[in-house]
Design a protein around this motif. Structure first.
Motif, PDB file in Angstrom:
ATOM      1  N   ILE A  80       0.843  -1.207   0.000  1.00  0.00           N
ATOM      2  CA  ILE A  80       0.000   0.000   0.000  1.00  0.00           C
ATOM      3  C   ILE A  80       0.874   1.251   0.000  1.00  0.00           C
ATOM      4  O   ILE A  80       0.561   2.244  -0.665  1.00  0.00           O
ATOM      5  N   GLN A 110       1.896   2.404  -3.291  1.00  0.00           N
ATOM      6  CA  GLN A 110       0.829   3.069  -4.042  1.00  0.00           C
ATOM      7  C   GLN A 110       0.604   4.490  -3.533  1.00  0.00           C
ATOM      8  O   GLN A 110       0.584   5.434  -4.299  1.00  0.00           O
ATOM      9  N   LEU A 138      -3.034   6.474   1.644  1.00  0.00           N
ATOM     10  CA  LEU A 138      -3.889   5.307   1.851  1.00  0.00           C
ATOM     11  C   LEU A 138      -3.551   4.598   3.154  1.00  0.00           C
ATOM     12  O   LEU A 138      -4.432   4.050   3.817  1.00  0.00           O
TER      13      LEU A 138
END
Length: 227
Positions: free
Chosen positions: A171, A174, A178
């Motif tokens: 995550i 990315q 988030l």
């Protein structure tokens, strides 16, 4: 407050309460590991120097050594309430970090570092509160206390290093934002579980002697991997 009356009904309540607290612990643990994945990710892409990882590990070691003092101070509070407060603080910090990024356009590395620095003390508080909590649970049911400790011991390594850490790293690649969102959501769920547990089996402050404080050893808390 938890009483020492170990009746079948009391034991059942203690077992149910400890299951909810275990659920809150594991969810909170996962969220914290997600958030901490941001620092190695920022280091990996060259945004931050490696020295920051060393600094956080050193801070964790210093906090670990202060556990006896923390035990003496925190024993004056309800452990169940302390655990709820830690989740609320974590949620608040995540939301503030997100607001700084979205509304004020503060650089992401600075926000992540600030969040991690402020939240560094939370694992110590959670470690101590978990220790005080299980001590009170054992007064209601020894079986519930044993199950609590064994479940935590068996679950943290697998959940942390097999599930949460790899998923958090993915995550982080990315978006670090988030990670903050995921941590805030998981802390919210953990807060709910801890609240249910405290309502089933309310805890209260318990005076600590110097011997008790010196023997405290955390159960893992929010599982900060940087420590």
């Amino acid at each position: 407050m938890v009483t020492t009356e170990d009746t079948p009904a009391r034991s059942l309540v203690a077992l149910r309460a400890s299951k909810w607290m275990i659920t809150g612990f594991l969810i909170s643990f996962t969220g914290s590991m997600f958030a901490e994945s941001a620092l190695p990710a920022l280091i990996a892409v060259g945004v931050l120097p490696v020295i920051w990882l060393t600094l956080f590990r050193t801070a964790g070691m210093v906090l670990d050594m202060s556990t006896p003092l923390a035990m003496r101070f925190l024993a004056r509070f309800s452990p169940g309430r302390l655990l709820q407060a830690c989740e609320l603080i974590d949620i608040t910090l995540c939301l503030l970090a997100l607001a700084l990024i979205a509304a004020l356009d503060v650089p992401l590395p600075a926000v992540i570092l600030t969040y991690l620095l402020i939240s560094t003390v939370l694992p110590l508080i959670v470690d101590v509160a978990e220790e005080l909590y299980i001590s009170q649970v054992s007064m209601a049911s020894e079986d519930a206390a044993v199950r609590y400790n064994s479940t935590i011991a068996a679950s943290t390594a697998v959940l942390g290093f097999v599930v949460a850490q790899p998923l958090g790293a993915f995550i982080a690649e990315q978006s670090a934002v988030l990670l903050l969102i995921a941590n805030a959501v998981l802390s919210g769920v953990a807060l709910t579980a801890r609240t249910v547990s405290h309502r089933l089996l309310p805890t209260a402050p318990v005076p600590q002697t110097e011997e008790d404080a010196g023997s405290g050893s955390g159960s893992g808390g929010k599982g900060r991997t940087l420590r």
